[in-house]
Motif scaffolding. Structure first.
Motif, PDB file in Angstrom:
ATOM      1  N   PRO A 123      78.355 122.717  32.190  1.00 17.00           N
ATOM      2  CA  PRO A 123      78.807 121.319  32.061  1.00 17.00           C
ATOM      3  C   PRO A 123      78.144 120.612  30.880  1.00 17.00           C
ATOM      4  CG  PRO A 123      77.255 121.546  33.881  1.00 17.00           C
ATOM      5  CD  PRO A 123      77.565 122.937  33.418  1.00 17.00           C
ATOM      6  N   ASP A 124      78.875 119.679  30.307  1.00  9.09           N
ATOM      7  CA  ASP A 124      78.308 118.874  29.217  1.00  9.09           C
ATOM      8  C   ASP A 124      77.303 117.867  29.756  1.00  9.09           C
ATOM      9  OD1 ASP A 124      79.996 119.806  26.913  1.00  9.09           O
ATOM     10  OD2 ASP A 124      81.582 119.107  28.249  1.00  9.09           O
ATOM     11  N   VAL A 125      77.601 117.330  30.936  1.00 13.74           N
ATOM     12  CA  VAL A 125      76.731 116.341  31.565  1.00 13.74           C
ATOM     13  C   VAL A 125      76.590 116.671  33.043  1.00 13.74           C
ATOM     14  CG1 VAL A 125      76.384 113.886  32.105  1.00 13.74           C
ATOM     15  CG2 VAL A 125      77.497 114.543  29.957  1.00 13.74           C
ATOM     16  N   VAL A 126      75.354 116.584  33.550  1.00 16.12           N
ATOM     17  CA  VAL A 126      75.101 116.725  34.978  1.00 16.12           C
ATOM     18  C   VAL A 126      74.599 115.381  35.488  1.00 16.12           C
ATOM     19  CG1 VAL A 126      73.731 117.852  36.774  1.00 16.12           C
ATOM     20  CG2 VAL A 126      74.532 119.171  34.797  1.00 16.12           C
ATOM     21  N   ILE A 127      75.267 114.848  36.501  1.00 17.14           N
ATOM     22  CA  ILE A 127      74.841 113.590  37.131  1.00 17.14           C
ATOM     23  C   ILE A 127      74.298 113.938  38.504  1.00 17.14           C
ATOM     24  CG2 ILE A 127      75.559 111.318  37.954  1.00 17.14           C
ATOM     25  CD1 ILE A 127      77.856 111.488  35.876  1.00 17.14           C
ATOM     26  N   HIS A 128      73.007 113.724  38.673  1.00 21.69           N
ATOM     27  CA  HIS A 128      72.339 114.125  39.916  1.00 21.69           C
ATOM     28  C   HIS A 128      72.167 112.923  40.835  1.00 21.69           C
ATOM     29  CE1 HIS A 128      69.907 116.036  42.821  1.00 21.69           C
ATOM     30  NE2 HIS A 128      68.725 115.711  42.325  1.00 21.69           N
ATOM     31  N   SER A 129      73.075 112.803  41.814  1.00 18.73           N
ATOM     32  CA  SER A 129      72.984 111.702  42.782  1.00 18.73           C
ATOM     33  C   SER A 129      72.725 112.211  44.198  1.00 18.73           C
ATOM     34  CB  SER A 129      74.268 110.864  42.759  1.00 18.73           C
ATOM     35  OG  SER A 129      75.377 111.595  43.254  1.00 18.73           O
ATOM     36  N   ALA A 130      72.519 113.517  44.351  1.00 18.42           N
ATOM     37  CA  ALA A 130      72.250 114.079  45.677  1.00 18.42           C
ATOM     38  C   ALA A 130      70.853 113.678  46.143  1.00 18.42           C
ATOM     39  CB  ALA A 130      72.374 115.602  45.638  1.00 18.42           C
ATOM     40  N   VAL A 131      70.732 113.359  47.430  1.00 16.61           N
ATOM     41  CA  VAL A 131      69.427 112.970  47.965  1.00 16.61           C
ATOM     42  C   VAL A 131      69.365 113.271  49.453  1.00 16.61           C
ATOM     43  CG1 VAL A 131      70.153 110.589  48.452  1.00 16.61           C
ATOM     44  CG2 VAL A 131      67.733 111.071  48.066  1.00 16.61           C
ATOM     45  N   SER A 135      59.551  95.388  35.328  1.00 17.45           N
ATOM     46  CA  SER A 135      60.018  96.068  34.119  1.00 17.45           C
ATOM     47  C   SER A 135      59.629  97.541  34.175  1.00 17.45           C
ATOM     48  CB  SER A 135      59.422  95.424  32.870  1.00 17.45           C
ATOM     49  OG  SER A 135      58.032  95.704  32.792  1.00 17.45           O
ATOM     50  N   GLU A 136      60.164  98.327  33.265  1.00 17.16           N
ATOM     51  CA  GLU A 136      59.870  99.765  33.236  1.00 17.16           C
ATOM     52  C   GLU A 136      58.381 100.038  33.052  1.00 17.16           C
ATOM     53  OE1 GLU A 136      64.201  99.382  32.093  1.00 17.16           O
ATOM     54  OE2 GLU A 136      62.344  98.327  31.589  1.00 17.16           O
ATOM     55  N   SER A 137      57.667  99.120  32.433  1.00 13.92           N
ATOM     56  CA  SER A 137      56.230  99.315  32.220  1.00 13.92           C
ATOM     57  C   SER A 137      55.440  99.264  33.527  1.00 13.92           C
ATOM     58  CB  SER A 137      55.685  98.263  31.249  1.00 13.92           C
ATOM     59  OG  SER A 137      55.827  96.958  31.792  1.00 13.92           O
ATOM     60  N   TYR A 138      56.059  98.751  34.574  1.00 16.17           N
ATOM     61  CA  TYR A 138      55.400  98.665  35.891  1.00 16.17           C
ATOM     62  C   TYR A 138      55.362 100.028  36.577  1.00 16.17           C
ATOM     63  CZ  TYR A 138      54.225  96.474  40.419  1.00 16.17           C
ATOM     64  OH  TYR A 138      53.614  96.108  41.604  1.00 16.17           O
ATOM     65  N   PHE A 139      56.145 100.966  36.080  1.00 16.87           N
ATOM     66  CA  PHE A 139      56.206 102.303  36.674  1.00 16.87           C
ATOM     67  C   PHE A 139      54.824 102.967  36.619  1.00 16.87           C
ATOM     68  CE2 PHE A 139      57.325 106.922  36.277  1.00 16.87           C
ATOM     69  CZ  PHE A 139      57.857 107.073  37.547  1.00 16.87           C
ATOM     70  N   ARG A 140      54.437 103.592  37.711  1.00 14.17           N
ATOM     71  CA  ARG A 140      53.150 104.289  37.904  1.00 14.17           C
ATOM     72  C   ARG A 140      51.999 103.333  38.205  1.00 14.17           C
ATOM     73  NH1 ARG A 140      51.349 109.002  34.138  1.00 14.17           N
ATOM     74  NH2 ARG A 140      51.261 107.380  32.555  1.00 14.17           N
ATOM     75  N   THR A 141      52.259 102.018  38.272  1.00 15.41           N
ATOM     76  CA  THR A 141      51.213 101.091  38.688  1.00 15.41           C
ATOM     77  C   THR A 141      50.846 101.360  40.143  1.00 15.41           C
ATOM     78  OG1 THR A 141      52.035  99.404  37.161  1.00 15.41           O
ATOM     79  CG2 THR A 141      50.595  98.656  38.942  1.00 15.41           C
ATOM     80  N   HIS A 142      51.871 101.699  40.936  1.00 15.05           N
ATOM     81  CA  HIS A 142      51.683 102.062  42.337  1.00 15.05           C
ATOM     82  C   HIS A 142      52.502 103.320  42.635  1.00 15.05           C
ATOM     83  CE1 HIS A 142      49.775  98.175  43.098  1.00 15.05           C
ATOM     84  NE2 HIS A 142      50.773  97.631  42.409  1.00 15.05           N
ATOM     85  N   ILE A 143      52.055 104.093  43.599  1.00 16.48           N
ATOM     86  CA  ILE A 143      52.747 105.313  44.002  1.00 16.48           C
ATOM     87  C   ILE A 143      53.411 105.072  45.357  1.00 16.48           C
ATOM     88  CG2 ILE A 143      52.562 107.802  44.361  1.00 16.48           C
ATOM     89  CD1 ILE A 143      51.640 106.859  41.590  1.00 16.48           C
ATOM     90  N   PRO A 144      54.723 105.245  45.467  1.00 14.23           N
ATOM     91  CA  PRO A 144      55.391 105.031  46.752  1.00 14.23           C
ATOM     92  C   PRO A 144      54.862 105.972  47.831  1.00 14.23           C
ATOM     93  CG  PRO A 144      56.987 105.198  44.968  1.00 14.23           C
ATOM     94  CD  PRO A 144      55.665 105.629  44.406  1.00 14.23           C
ATOM     95  N   ALA A 145      54.860 105.485  49.050  1.00 17.44           N
ATOM     96  CA  ALA A 145      54.402 106.305  50.174  1.00 17.44           C
ATOM     97  C   ALA A 145      55.564 106.781  51.046  1.00 17.44           C
ATOM     98  CB  ALA A 145      53.412 105.520  51.038  1.00 17.44           C
ATOM     99  N   ASP A 146      56.726 106.129  50.916  1.00 17.36           N
ATOM    100  CA  ASP A 146      57.880 106.515  51.716  1.00 17.36           C
ATOM    101  C   ASP A 146      58.598 107.721  51.107  1.00 17.36           C
ATOM    102  OD1 ASP A 146      58.617 104.391  49.687  1.00 17.36           O
ATOM    103  OD2 ASP A 146      60.621 105.084  50.284  1.00 17.36           O
ATOM    104  N   THR A 147      59.310 108.456  51.933  1.00 13.81           N
ATOM    105  CA  THR A 147      59.980 109.689  51.507  1.00 13.81           C
ATOM    106  C   THR A 147      60.942 109.450  50.349  1.00 13.81           C
ATOM    107  OG1 THR A 147      59.803 110.688  53.702  1.00 13.81           O
ATOM    108  CG2 THR A 147      61.528 111.544  52.261  1.00 13.81           C
ATOM    109  N   TYR A 148      61.807 108.464  50.496  1.00 13.83           N
ATOM    110  CA  TYR A 148      62.815 108.188  49.474  1.00 13.83           C
ATOM    111  C   TYR A 148      62.163 107.756  48.162  1.00 13.83           C
ATOM    112  CZ  TYR A 148      66.900 106.040  47.251  1.00 13.83           C
ATOM    113  OH  TYR A 148      67.903 105.690  46.369  1.00 13.83           O
TER     114      TYR A 148
END
Length: 293
Positions: free
Chosen positions: A56-64, A108-121
């Motif tokens: 495939p040219d593009v793979v869209i991964h929405s499975a969860v 904002s995107e810069s907030y990413f990794r400030t905290h680590i989620p604890a829930d499964t999702y």
């Protein structure tokens, strides 16, 4: 012009089903959406053979899998290891990557990794987004906020649930008010197409309106659209929960202004879809019995 082959993983889920439906209307795309019998994402060999056969040219991964971090990571890395067999990977992320215990307005995107989620999702989405962020492959993570619309689980999703309760002749309700950054799925799929056809400059993007609404306001919209004076509005607990909203500046600055569907218009469209397309007889009966019990 060559037809682009797009593989949508998780095409039977809420977001995936909307993606498949939207892209399938465009003759420029050949959309693949195999079921588990044809492609088992938890099976490394199955994924490799499928990618080698289809390229495939593009793979869209929405499975969860909302109950298993292990399964979510197995699926993602089975796909990622086959990157030589496809062009571009787009993963469907979530604002839950920022950790639901530590939300604040307009993250904002810069907030990413400030905290680590604890829930499964949230943790599953976090690990995938983290890998994409530092990957040298053609991959991008779209961090969707509060996506709603047709095909979602109306027994638990706020907007659809209240629409269906109103149709059933029941009161609309919320546990506690809060400001929430909702995104209509019809807008999300249009944004997704931009990432299919263009090469983004970054690895992670907040996909949101940056215009949060109060849950109370949206519940009132449902009442107005249903237009029945007997429909009440119940707020079970006073106060305001912390706001859940994102800053979409990165997306807007790169791709230009985007016209989001008006909130009330989207609720009207969704209300009409449930009226025309969904048989709510059993659900209404169950809810009426529960209300009386």
């Amino acid at each position: 012009m060559a037809i682009m082959k797009i593989l949508v993983l998780g095409g039977n889920g809420f977001v995936g089903k909307n993606i498949v439906e939207y892209l399938s209307h465009n003759n420029s795309y050949k959309v693949l959406s195999p079921g588990r019998a044809m492609l088992n994402l938890l099976d490394t060999t199955s994924v490799q053979k499928y990618m080698e056969a289809e390229h495939p040219d593009v793979v869209i991964h929405s499975a969860v899998d909302i109950q298993s971090v292990e399964n979510n990571l197995q699926m993602y890395f089975n796909i990622d290891r086959c990157s030589g067999q496809y062009g571009k990977l787009i993963t469907i992320g979530s604002g839950a990557e920022y950790d639901m215990r530590n939300y604040h307005p307009l993250m904002s995107e810069s907030y990413f990794r400030t905290h680590i989620p604890a829930d499964t999702y949230g943790l599953s989405k976090f690990v995938v987004a983290h890998d994409v962020k530092f990957s040298n492959k053609r991959a991008v993570n779209l961090r969707g906020y509060g996506i709603y619309g047709k095909y979602e689980d109306y027994t638990r999703r706020f907007i659809s649930n209240n629409i269906c309760k109103a149709i059933c002749g029941l009161d609309v309700s919320l546990f506690m008010n809060m400001r929430f950054d909702y995104l209509y799925v019809n807008d999300f799929v249009r944004i997704l197409e931009l990432f299919i056809t263009q090469e983004p400059r970054h690895k992670n993007y907040n996909i949101c309106t940056s215009r949060p609404h109060e849950l109370l306001e949206m519940a009132e919209m449902v009442r107005e659209i249903h237009d029945d004076p007997n429909t009440g509005l119940v707020v079970r607990q006073a106060g305001m929960k912390p706001e859940y909203s994102g800053d979409n500046s990165r997306f807007i600055e790169e791709f230009g202004p985007f016209e989001f569907t008006d909130m009330k218009q989207s609720i009207e469209e969704l209300y009409q879809w449930y009226k025309d397309e969904v048989d709510l007889t059993d659900y209404c009966l169950e809810q009426c019995v529960a209300e009386q019990g």
